[in-house]
Design an enzyme around this catalytic site. Structure first.
Site, short mmCIF file in Angstrom:
data_model
loop_
_atom_site.label_atom_id
_atom_site.label_comp_id
_atom_site.label_asym_id
_atom_site.label_seq_id
_atom_site.Cartn_x
_atom_site.Cartn_y
_atom_site.Cartn_z
N LYS A 99 37.40 30.17 50.41
CA LYS A 99 37.19 28.97 49.97
C LYS A 99 38.05 27.66 50.82
O LYS A 99 37.93 26.63 51.00
CB LYS A 99 37.21 28.85 48.68
CG LYS A 99 36.22 29.48 47.82
CD LYS A 99 35.83 28.86 46.61
CE LYS A 99 36.54 29.32 45.55
NZ LYS A 99 35.83 29.05 44.02
N ALA A 144 39.75 35.80 39.87
CA ALA A 144 40.19 35.21 40.96
C ALA A 144 39.86 33.87 41.38
O ALA A 144 40.44 32.94 41.69
CB ALA A 144 39.90 36.05 42.16
N THR A 145 38.51 33.64 41.03
CA THR A 145 37.72 32.35 41.15
C THR A 145 38.20 31.41 40.42
O THR A 145 38.80 30.25 40.82
CB THR A 145 36.31 32.58 40.88
OG1 THR A 145 35.50 33.43 41.58
CG2 THR A 145 35.52 31.14 40.96
N HIS A 147 44.14 24.42 42.89
CA HIS A 147 43.48 23.06 43.38
C HIS A 147 44.12 22.08 42.51
O HIS A 147 43.91 20.94 42.99
CB HIS A 147 42.10 22.91 43.57
CG HIS A 147 41.77 23.68 44.77
ND1 HIS A 147 41.52 23.34 46.14
CD2 HIS A 147 41.17 25.17 44.89
CE1 HIS A 147 41.11 24.45 46.88
NE2 HIS A 147 40.81 25.39 46.20
N LEU A 189 32.06 38.87 41.52
CA LEU A 189 31.06 38.81 42.60
C LEU A 189 30.74 40.17 42.89
O LEU A 189 29.67 40.57 43.33
CB LEU A 189 31.78 37.83 43.64
CG LEU A 189 31.92 36.54 43.49
CD1 LEU A 189 32.37 35.81 44.76
CD2 LEU A 189 30.59 35.93 43.02
N GLU A 215 42.00 30.59 41.57
CA GLU A 215 42.03 29.74 42.84
C GLU A 215 41.38 28.49 42.47
O GLU A 215 41.80 27.61 43.24
CB GLU A 215 40.98 30.59 43.95
CG GLU A 215 41.68 31.80 44.41
CD GLU A 215 40.76 32.75 45.34
OE1 GLU A 215 40.16 32.00 46.18
OE2 GLU A 215 40.80 33.87 45.26
N GLY A 243 36.34 44.86 46.55
CA GLY A 243 36.33 43.92 45.47
C GLY A 243 35.35 44.24 44.53
O GLY A 243 34.07 44.03 44.78
N PHE A 244 35.59 44.53 43.32
CA PHE A 244 34.43 44.80 42.45
C PHE A 244 34.80 44.21 41.03
O PHE A 244 34.34 44.71 39.73
CB PHE A 244 34.37 46.39 42.10
CG PHE A 244 32.97 46.84 41.71
CD1 PHE A 244 31.80 46.60 42.64
CD2 PHE A 244 32.65 47.39 40.54
CE1 PHE A 244 30.57 46.75 42.21
CE2 PHE A 244 31.45 47.73 40.12
CZ PHE A 244 30.51 47.44 41.32
N GLY A 245 35.11 42.98 41.23
CA GLY A 245 35.04 42.03 39.84
C GLY A 245 33.78 41.18 39.80
O GLY A 245 32.69 41.69 39.96
P1 NAD Z 1 37.60 38.97 40.37
O1 NAD Z 1 39.03 38.62 39.96
O2 NAD Z 1 36.57 38.87 39.26
O3 NAD Z 1 37.63 40.34 41.20
C1 NAD Z 1 38.33 40.71 42.29
C2 NAD Z 1 38.17 42.16 42.71
O4 NAD Z 1 39.03 42.55 43.95
C3 NAD Z 1 38.70 43.16 41.66
O5 NAD Z 1 37.68 44.08 41.46
C4 NAD Z 1 39.91 43.60 42.22
O6 NAD Z 1 39.85 44.95 41.49
C5 NAD Z 1 39.68 43.68 43.38
N1 NAD Z 1 41.10 43.54 44.16
C6 NAD Z 1 41.75 43.05 44.22
N2 NAD Z 1 43.08 43.21 44.76
C7 NAD Z 1 42.63 44.26 45.72
C8 NAD Z 1 43.15 44.93 46.78
N3 NAD Z 1 44.26 44.72 47.19
N4 NAD Z 1 42.28 45.92 47.32
C9 NAD Z 1 40.93 46.41 46.82
N5 NAD Z 1 40.65 45.54 45.89
C10 NAD Z 1 41.04 44.50 45.32
O7 NAD Z 1 37.12 38.03 41.71
P2 NAD Z 1 35.77 37.04 41.76
O8 NAD Z 1 36.07 35.98 40.76
O9 NAD Z 1 34.59 37.93 41.82
O10 NAD Z 1 36.10 36.32 43.35
C11 NAD Z 1 36.24 36.82 44.46
C12 NAD Z 1 36.30 35.84 45.47
O11 NAD Z 1 35.12 35.25 45.61
C13 NAD Z 1 37.49 34.75 45.19
O12 NAD Z 1 38.32 34.84 46.32
C14 NAD Z 1 36.76 33.81 44.89
O13 NAD Z 1 37.46 32.24 45.48
C15 NAD Z 1 35.66 33.72 46.09
N6 NAD Z 1 34.38 32.75 45.75
C16 NAD Z 1 33.84 32.12 46.57
C17 NAD Z 1 32.81 31.29 46.07
C18 NAD Z 1 32.14 30.46 47.24
O14 NAD Z 1 31.13 29.62 47.11
N7 NAD Z 1 32.35 30.61 48.41
C19 NAD Z 1 32.59 31.35 44.94
C20 NAD Z 1 33.04 31.83 43.79
C21 NAD Z 1 34.12 32.69 44.18
#
Ligand code: NAD
Length: 330
Positions: free
Chosen positions: A123, A189-190, A197, A16, A193, A12-14
């Site tokens: 989460k 995605a964050t 809620h 985070l 998600e 995942g390269f968004g």
């Molecule tokens: P994002 O939408 O910015 O990026 C998602 C990345 O995943 C993208 O690069 C996308 O190309 C890649 N991706 C999607 N489907 C894929 C697949 N099938 N194979 C390979 N890569 C794939 O996401 P984000 O906002 O960085 O969030 C990532 C996760 O972190 C979310 O689930 C979010 O809920 C979680 N998060 C957790 C916390 C915490 O405190 N626990 C806080 C923030 C975010």
């Protein structure tokens, strides 16, 4: 004695994933050797250059477009894992959309025969429950999987587990987070998600929303999401760690998707009764200048380092952020 740096992959390269690359760049104990996004992946024997990865992702939509060693694939995770035999551990910075996605990814690792450490920043409580169902398979496969290792769950849950030690009985754990981001597209995605809620929404509905629909939704709320009584895995994690029943844990917060300044200070309050019969509350508050990315990716790599030391001692299976102490990565 010099030890080799831990070789890390980021899936995942968004928002985070890119922050993870920036955080790892100056480290000497960990190097990033593999990255996958939805359309492709890169794998290298030596360290990957974060500027090249990030600029390629921004301009072309995938790290798979990187000249000479990027590979385009619509099953990037399977392809990468099948090829990568030098990766010690992966940070799963993936969307958990649908809510079964992370458990499915874990199963792919089990099937692949790869052995090492996996860390997620999941989460939802129900997502952790799916991992509990496969914990024996993870252990048999030689995988050390640490779940809930972001900020909440993660840093704040671990702080609650430590703070609980002052008490004979825990009455409540209240997590309140404030997140400020300049634009929602950096963390699609964050934000989806989080929308899931809100009253009237669920994961399927939020997943199905187009970017334009999310944009229109945020226009109505002036970019603010106010979240209460969320289904957050801090509850099951603290219950499994023996701290308190899950119904004593509550999580809520405010997300401003148009301003990097936090709308409120992220904190966790742990209320309990001491052995002398006094009722008190410990509060752990994160510095307002720390971003969501810093508070998620920092702990994730701290837990990955701890996971590697467990793995090297032959300790496999599923662990949570409240069971294992993260180690600081230099
Ligand atoms: P994002 O939408 O910015 O990026 C998602 C990345 O995943 C993208 O690069 C996308 O190309 C890649 N991706 C999607 N489907 C894929 C697949 N099938 N194979 C390979 N890569 C794939 O996401 P984000 O906002 O960085 O969030 C990532 C996760 O972190 C979310 O689930 C979010 O809920 C979680 N998060 C957790 C916390 C915490 O405190 N626990 C806080 C923030 C975010």
């Amino acid at each position: 004695m010099t030890t080799l740096p831990i070789k890390v992959g980021v899936l995942g390269f968004g928002g985070l994933g890119q922050a993870a690359a920036r955080i790892l760049a100056p480290k000497s104990e960990m190097v990033m050797v593999a990255v996958a996004d939805k359309q492709g992946y890169v794998l290298n024997e030596t360290v990957l250059d974060e500027d090249l990865l990030i600029s390629t992702y921004h301009h072309q939509g995938s790290v798979g477009y990187i000249e000479s060693f990027g590979i385009l694939s619509n099953k990037s995770i399977e392809d990468l894992v099948a090829k990568a035999n030098n990766v010690d551990g992966y940070f799963l910075a993936l969307p958990n959309l649908p809510n079964t996605f992370m458990a499915e990814v874990a199963k792919k690792f089990i099937q692949s025969g790869w052995q090492g450490v996996l860390v997620d920043a999941l989460k939802r409580t129900s997502a952790v429950e799916q991992l509990l169902e496969i914990q024996n398979d993870l252990a048999k496969a030689g995988i050390t999987y640490l779940t809930g290792c972001g900020a909440t769950p993660g840093l704040l849950t671990a702080a609650a587990a430590i703070a609980a030690q002052s008490y004979a009985e825990i009455h409540g754990v209240k997590i309140t987070f404030g997140v400020g981001i300049a634009n929602w597209e950096a963390y699609r995605a964050t934000i989806r998600e989080d929308i899931a809620h809100l009253p009237g929404y669920d994961v399927e509905k939020a997943k199905a929303m187009s970017d334009a629909e999310v944009e229109a939704f945020l226009d109505e709320t002036n970019g603010i999401l106010t979240l209460e009584n969320m289904e957050h895995a801090d509850d099951i994690i603290l219950e499994l760690a023996g701290i308190c029943d899950r119904d004593r844990v509550s999580v809520g917060g405010v997300v401003d998707t148009r301003n990097p300044k936090k709308p409120l200070s992220t904190n966790v309050q742990i209320t309990g009764r001491t052995f002398e019969g006094k009722i008190s509350t410990h509060t752990f508050t994160l510095g307002d200048e720390t971003s969501m990315a810093a508070n998620v990716c920092g702990p994730a790599f701290g837990y990955l380092k701890a996971g590697v030391s467990l793995h090297r001692r032959g300790i496999y299976g599923l662990f949570s952020c409240a069971e294992v102490m993260p180690q600081f990565v230099r």
